[in-house]
Design an enzyme around this catalytic site. Sequence first.
Site, short mmCIF file in Angstrom:
data_model
loop_
_atom_site.label_atom_id
_atom_site.label_comp_id
_atom_site.label_asym_id
_atom_site.label_seq_id
_atom_site.Cartn_x
_atom_site.Cartn_y
_atom_site.Cartn_z
CB ALA A 190 1.27 21.26 -13.77
CB ALA A 199 -15.21 18.29 1.19
CG HIS A 243 -14.20 16.53 -5.62
ND1 HIS A 243 -13.45 17.24 -4.51
CD2 HIS A 243 -13.90 17.35 -6.66
CE1 HIS A 243 -13.10 18.26 -4.83
NE2 HIS A 243 -13.29 18.55 -6.21
CD1 TRP A 290 -21.33 20.79 -11.60
CD2 TRP A 290 -19.40 21.86 -11.72
NE1 TRP A 290 -21.43 21.88 -10.84
CE2 TRP A 290 -20.41 22.62 -10.74
CE3 TRP A 290 -18.20 22.22 -11.89
CZ2 TRP A 290 -19.88 23.75 -10.40
CZ3 TRP A 290 -17.69 23.58 -11.42
CH2 TRP A 290 -18.75 24.33 -10.75
CD1 TRP A 298 -9.90 20.57 -1.51
CD2 TRP A 298 -11.49 22.37 -1.99
NE1 TRP A 298 -11.22 20.07 -1.79
CE2 TRP A 298 -12.11 20.88 -2.25
CE3 TRP A 298 -12.11 23.49 -2.73
CZ2 TRP A 298 -13.51 21.13 -2.66
CZ3 TRP A 298 -13.31 23.47 -2.90
CH2 TRP A 298 -14.14 22.21 -3.06
#
Length: 391
Positions: free
Chosen positions: A162, A275, A305, A339, A381
């Site tokens: 974070a 997803a 993912h 990515w 999400w």
Amino acid sequence: MEVPERAKVIHGGKGHPRRLRSSTEQRSPTEAKVVHGAKVIHGGHAHSRWTFQMGRKQRLSGADDSSCWSLIAAVLHPEPDPGPDPEPDMRFRIEGKLLRTNQKNVRLYVNLDHTLDFGARKDVQTQTYWRAPIIWEGMFDPDLYDQTHIQSRSCVALVVFAVGRYLEFYLHNFLTSAEKHFMLGLSVTYYVFTDYPEKVPKMELGPRRSMKVLQVEKHPRWQDVSMMRMKTLAEFIESDIRHHCNYVFCFDVDQVFTGRFGSEALGDSVALLQAYFYKVSQKRFTYERRPTSQAFLETGDFYYHAALFGGSWETMKNLTEACLAGIMEDKKNNVEAVWHDESHLNKYYWLHKPTRVLSPEYCWDRRIRDKKDILVTRLVWAKKHYRQTRV
């Protein structure tokens, strides 16, 4: 009656272990359900032999009837709980039923993946071609998984980064929802990596749950924050996590737990189906297609993912070190994968097949309209605030 197809009796005498045969006889309403993969280890007499006879206790040939009775009967026919037992090792819980035997030194082993019902979800793929399970709702017995991992004293490290304003926007909801849904009943340690440790919210944690807050450098670009978590995680697995936890999961912070995310997700190497890509043609996968990158993939199995990945601490150490090596080689060659760490993660899973794959239930975007496969959402999400967080 459902009979454990892979059940074995192993005894401590001179006789050889015998493999139990399955039965095709029908189950009566009063007979107990038995999980596939059950194995009984018995420290009893030599030249013992077990057979299955439905609806009755089994005789242990060659054994003294006064010293033991059939352990298979103990597995097949759970006894009512008469109260406290002076010998705790002689009590077993399997699929919520209390099992007893008067034979000492007995342990029940269950290969949990042998209990998976791959035919329960005929609408989706439930197994890879290399026979790794793809975990969907309806395939597993949650109580059996939890009880087995609790008895095995499984400990899970939940790692989350974070950094910058991601802490402000997402961390509180991520942690409070994890307390409600993530690996309940197991020992869990939260490892929160942030550039502002003093801003991490104070939380009252449940039993056997703890938190460590660790300061990390804030990189100028969010892409570097994402990629360099591989370096931080690899180093901290070696210096700390491996001494306390046997499983490690790394999560993106901009997510919220909404349902059970339990011990059925644990495995040696755990990957997540993205997803948006789990039902589309491989031609649409956003692999790194440039040969100049270490993440280059011409083909693959699935698109995974990077919002979460996990496994045993040993596998996670190997994974993070391999991805970091690819990232640093690309930096040396002035290349950045399309990515970022997710591209390198997909390359790793192509070379080293995951032993467990999580369905999109475990990380779902509610904006996806086609959700007929999704019977339950476990992690979703959160609303993205890219303008404020990616600065």
